[in-house]
Design a protein around this motif. Structure first.
Motif, PDB file in Angstrom:
ATOM      1  N   GLU A 207      -9.759 -68.060 120.267  1.00  0.00           N
ATOM      2  CA  GLU A 207      -8.305 -68.127 120.144  1.00  0.00           C
ATOM      3  C   GLU A 207      -7.893 -69.180 119.121  1.00  0.00           C
ATOM      4  O   GLU A 207      -6.931 -69.001 118.364  1.00  0.00           O
ATOM      5  N   HIS A 208      -8.629 -70.292 119.067  1.00  0.00           N
ATOM      6  CA  HIS A 208      -8.316 -71.357 118.100  1.00  0.00           C
ATOM      7  C   HIS A 208      -8.428 -70.839 116.673  1.00  0.00           C
ATOM      8  O   HIS A 208      -7.512 -71.025 115.856  1.00  0.00           O
ATOM      9  N   LEU A 209      -9.533 -70.174 116.358  1.00  0.00           N
ATOM     10  CA  LEU A 209      -9.712 -69.699 114.978  1.00  0.00           C
ATOM     11  C   LEU A 209      -8.690 -68.616 114.649  1.00  0.00           C
ATOM     12  O   LEU A 209      -8.109 -68.609 113.556  1.00  0.00           O
ATOM     13  N   ARG A 210      -8.451 -67.718 115.597  1.00  0.00           N
ATOM     14  CA  ARG A 210      -7.506 -66.636 115.354  1.00  0.00           C
ATOM     15  C   ARG A 210      -6.092 -67.192 115.107  1.00  0.00           C
ATOM     16  O   ARG A 210      -5.391 -66.751 114.204  1.00  0.00           O
ATOM     17  N   ARG A 211      -5.708 -68.169 115.920  1.00  0.00           N
ATOM     18  CA  ARG A 211      -4.346 -68.704 115.803  1.00  0.00           C
ATOM     19  C   ARG A 211      -4.162 -69.550 114.548  1.00  0.00           C
ATOM     20  O   ARG A 211      -3.128 -69.482 113.885  1.00  0.00           O
ATOM     21  N   ARG A 212      -5.171 -70.333 114.201  1.00  0.00           N
ATOM     22  CA  ARG A 212      -5.022 -71.287 113.104  1.00  0.00           C
ATOM     23  C   ARG A 212      -5.346 -70.721 111.727  1.00  0.00           C
ATOM     24  O   ARG A 212      -4.775 -71.171 110.719  1.00  0.00           O
ATOM     25  N   GLY A 232     -18.744 -63.019  96.352  1.00  0.00           N
ATOM     26  CA  GLY A 232     -17.364 -62.567  96.240  1.00  0.00           C
ATOM     27  C   GLY A 232     -16.458 -63.380  97.133  1.00  0.00           C
ATOM     28  O   GLY A 232     -16.689 -64.579  97.357  1.00  0.00           O
ATOM     29  N   GLU A 233     -15.449 -62.724  97.657  1.00  0.00           N
ATOM     30  CA  GLU A 233     -14.475 -63.385  98.513  1.00  0.00           C
ATOM     31  C   GLU A 233     -14.239 -62.549  99.757  1.00  0.00           C
ATOM     32  O   GLU A 233     -14.568 -61.359  99.800  1.00  0.00           O
ATOM     33  N   ALA A 234     -13.707 -63.185 100.776  1.00  0.00           N
ATOM     34  CA  ALA A 234     -13.364 -62.491 102.011  1.00  0.00           C
ATOM     35  C   ALA A 234     -12.114 -63.139 102.586  1.00  0.00           C
ATOM     36  O   ALA A 234     -11.655 -64.181 102.102  1.00  0.00           O
ATOM     37  N   VAL A 235     -11.566 -62.506 103.603  1.00  0.00           N
ATOM     38  CA  VAL A 235     -10.380 -63.029 104.280  1.00  0.00           C
ATOM     39  C   VAL A 235     -10.616 -62.936 105.781  1.00  0.00           C
ATOM     40  O   VAL A 235     -11.035 -61.888 106.293  1.00  0.00           O
ATOM     41  N   VAL A 236     -10.356 -64.031 106.468  1.00  0.00           N
ATOM     42  CA  VAL A 236     -10.389 -64.021 107.929  1.00  0.00           C
ATOM     43  C   VAL A 236      -9.085 -63.421 108.430  1.00  0.00           C
ATOM     44  O   VAL A 236      -8.002 -63.846 108.029  1.00  0.00           O
ATOM     45  N   THR A 237      -9.166 -62.404 109.273  1.00  0.00           N
ATOM     46  CA  THR A 237      -7.976 -61.798 109.862  1.00  0.00           C
ATOM     47  C   THR A 237      -7.904 -62.156 111.342  1.00  0.00           C
ATOM     48  O   THR A 237      -8.829 -62.738 111.902  1.00  0.00           O
ATOM     49  N   ALA A 238      -6.807 -61.800 111.979  1.00  0.00           N
ATOM     50  CA  ALA A 238      -6.628 -62.131 113.391  1.00  0.00           C
ATOM     51  C   ALA A 238      -7.697 -61.507 114.264  1.00  0.00           C
ATOM     52  O   ALA A 238      -8.063 -62.063 115.309  1.00  0.00           O
ATOM     53  N   ASP A 239      -8.223 -60.361 113.831  1.00  0.00           N
ATOM     54  CA  ASP A 239      -9.221 -59.685 114.664  1.00  0.00           C
ATOM     55  C   ASP A 239     -10.519 -59.400 113.935  1.00  0.00           C
ATOM     56  O   ASP A 239     -11.330 -58.595 114.391  1.00  0.00           O
ATOM     57  N   GLY A 240     -10.736 -60.057 112.768  1.00  0.00           N
ATOM     58  CA  GLY A 240     -11.985 -59.767 112.084  1.00  0.00           C
ATOM     59  C   GLY A 240     -12.094 -60.401 110.719  1.00  0.00           C
ATOM     60  O   GLY A 240     -11.611 -61.508 110.470  1.00  0.00           O
ATOM     61  N   ILE A 241     -12.728 -59.661 109.803  1.00  0.00           N
ATOM     62  CA  ILE A 241     -12.965 -60.147 108.446  1.00  0.00           C
ATOM     63  C   ILE A 241     -12.927 -58.963 107.489  1.00  0.00           C
ATOM     64  O   ILE A 241     -13.357 -57.852 107.829  1.00  0.00           O
ATOM     65  N   LEU A 308     -15.330 -71.899 110.632  1.00  0.00           N
ATOM     66  CA  LEU A 308     -16.377 -70.909 110.848  1.00  0.00           C
ATOM     67  C   LEU A 308     -17.699 -71.568 111.246  1.00  0.00           C
ATOM     68  O   LEU A 308     -18.444 -71.035 112.073  1.00  0.00           O
ATOM     69  N   VAL A 309     -17.991 -72.730 110.647  1.00  0.00           N
ATOM     70  CA  VAL A 309     -19.213 -73.450 111.006  1.00  0.00           C
ATOM     71  C   VAL A 309     -19.149 -73.887 112.464  1.00  0.00           C
ATOM     72  O   VAL A 309     -20.103 -73.708 113.230  1.00  0.00           O
ATOM     73  N   TYR A 310     -18.012 -74.447 112.860  1.00  0.00           N
ATOM     74  CA  TYR A 310     -17.833 -74.843 114.257  1.00  0.00           C
ATOM     75  C   TYR A 310     -17.923 -73.631 115.191  1.00  0.00           C
ATOM     76  O   TYR A 310     -18.519 -73.700 116.270  1.00  0.00           O
ATOM     77  N   GLU A 311     -17.317 -72.524 114.788  1.00  0.00           N
ATOM     78  CA  GLU A 311     -17.324 -71.307 115.608  1.00  0.00           C
ATOM     79  C   GLU A 311     -18.752 -70.843 115.857  1.00  0.00           C
ATOM     80  O   GLU A 311     -19.124 -70.483 116.990  1.00  0.00           O
ATOM     81  N   ALA A 312     -19.568 -70.872 114.813  1.00  0.00           N
ATOM     82  CA  ALA A 312     -20.950 -70.403 114.942  1.00  0.00           C
ATOM     83  C   ALA A 312     -21.802 -71.361 115.767  1.00  0.00           C
ATOM     84  O   ALA A 312     -22.745 -70.941 116.436  1.00  0.00           O
ATOM     85  N   ALA A 313     -21.463 -72.660 115.733  1.00  0.00           N
ATOM     86  CA  ALA A 313     -22.257 -73.663 116.436  1.00  0.00           C
ATOM     87  C   ALA A 313     -21.798 -73.870 117.869  1.00  0.00           C
ATOM     88  O   ALA A 313     -22.359 -74.726 118.576  1.00  0.00           O
ATOM     89  N   GLY A 314     -20.821 -73.121 118.305  1.00  0.00           N
ATOM     90  CA  GLY A 314     -20.307 -73.330 119.656  1.00  0.00           C
ATOM     91  C   GLY A 314     -19.536 -74.613 119.786  1.00  0.00           C
ATOM     92  O   GLY A 314     -19.563 -75.258 120.843  1.00  0.00           O
TER      93      GLY A 314
END
Length: 413
Positions: A207-212, A232-241, A308-314
């Motif tokens: 929820e933190h990553l999605r909201r922020r 290349g590039e990517a974009v984080v979306t509310a429900d994905g990438i 994203l690093v924090y998300e992956a590391a729990g």
């Protein structure tokens, strides 16, 4: 029901494939009418040009053709018969010269779709091509004529040659909704299921990553899936990438999810830094400095990349710079499903080439030809989509002309 005797060839679908087929047919001296269900033509073409119309690519033709999956012989012949240089010459003849960008992609100098479409429609008008908007193709009448729904009621043509260029099923609000699949399957035409291509994927973000961070870009990254890595590039979306780097690998990712139920990609957030260099920078961080500050200052990560690093590391990062650097260089992201087909840039699947003859004519319906994204092929963004639309439109039109010539000399039965 209005019944219209054909004095012309019907092209159904007013995207790039249909309009180019109409130009070829009219240029050969045949009267042509283009039918489309939308109020105006080329709507997806115009949307494609919002950020700069990427018409084709300048790479060698062998490499160009390798971008198509599958690459049936008919598609290969079509692109070889109308390669990227021919498309650029066609644009130049319309008064819309092109240039090659730094990535090798080809754009009109105006960088827009609207000037090219205006010049194109003027040429078609000069060739006598008629356009009938708000005509939704609904199949064939019992007499074999193409049937349409219109604001003025049903309209049916007497039987005559038809070229279908109805698109796939992405961006349905622009005209291509895939409704033709059931129609053609009902006439015995083999159709591979339509699937989203050049599409984003869903991720169960916190929820933190999605909201922020929804909507935040990831710039200058590398994405690895299996043995393939793309930059290349990517974009984080509310429900994905989503984004260019994701689209480039969307086919193998989609296939892996279909087979295993999920797929894990790895993001290198600093592909320009070697792992050893990153270890040294992280290890030289000031004592007592927060890990977020270290990632920002030593690794040069943006806030969303750090998240994203924090998300992956729990949420708990390693103190040792070696595993921390390894994480920055390979952040795992678990993808659950492709976005819906109506959110995709393009469509995979379609009319199987096994159901066509060498003229792009349906073997189940002689006199009916197919072009464009209706056909079973897919390709990444970068100019390959439009190139194949133009090339197959031309090939199907030439096939129709060849069939007309054969019909003209066929002895009565």
């Amino acid at each position: 029901m209005q019944d219209v005797p054909p004095t012309d060839i019907a092209v159904i679908g007013a995207g790039p494939a249909g309009l180019f087929a109409a130009e070829v047919l009219a240029g050969a001296g045949h009267p042509v009418t283009v039918y489309d269900r939308m109020p105006s033509v080329g709507r997806k073409f115009l949307i494609a040009g919002r950020g700069g119309l990427n018409l084709t690519h300048s790479e060698a033709l062998t490499d160009f053709l390798a971008r198509y999956r599958p690459a049936p012989a008919g598609l290969v012949r079509a692109v070889e018969g109308f390669p990227p240089d021919a498309l650029r010459a066609w644009c130049h003849d319309l008064g819309q010269p092109t240039f090659v960008g730094s990535s090798g992609r080809v754009f009109p100098e105006s960088f827009k779709a609207s000037p090219l479409l205006r010049a194109w429609l003027a040429r078609l008008d000069g060739l006598g091509v008629r356009i009938r908007a708000r005509h939704r193709f609904v199949g064939w009448s019992d007499a074999g004529g193409a049937a349409f729904e219109t604001p003025d009621g049903p309209v049916t043509r007497h039987s005559g040659p038809v070229l279908l260029a109805l698109g796939g099923a992405s961006w349905p609000r622009l005209g291509s909704d895939g409704a033709w699949v059931r129609l053609l399957e009902g006439h015995g035409v083999p159709v591979s299921p339509l699937r989203p291509a050049n599409v984003g994927f869903t991720v169960a973000w916190s929820e933190h990553l999605r909201r922020r961070f929804a909507g935040e870009p990831l710039k200058r990254i590398a994405l690895r899936f299996g043995d393939t890595t793309v930059r290349g590039e990517a974009v984080v979306t509310a429900d994905g990438i989503e984004g260019g780097a994701v689209y480039a690998l969307s086919r193998p990712i989609r296939e892996a999810i279909a087979e295993r139920g999920e797929a894990v990609i790895h993001l290198d957030l600093r592909p320009d830094l070697a792992h050893r260099t990153l270890v040294e920078r992280l290890g030289a961080a000031k004592s007592g400095q927060s890990r977020s500050t270290t990632l920002r200052k030593a690794a040069g990560l943006s806030p969303v990349a750090t998240a994203l690093v924090y998300e992956a590391a729990g949420r708990t990062l390693p103190d040792d710079p070696v595993p921390l650097a390894a994480l920055v260089k390979a952040v795992p992201v678990r993808l659950r499903a492709p976005r819906p087909i109506e959110k995709a840039i393009s469509t995979a699947g379609g009319v199987a080439f096994a159901g066509l003859d060498d003229r792009f004519m349906l073997t189940a319906r002689p006199g009916t030809f197919v072009a464009g994204e209706m056909l079973d092929w897919e390709a990444p963004t970068g100019g390959y989509l439009l190139q194949a639309a133009f090339a197959t439109g031309r090939a199907a039109a030439q096939g129709l002309l060849a069939w007309l010539g054969e019909e003209a000399v066929r002895p009565p039965s």
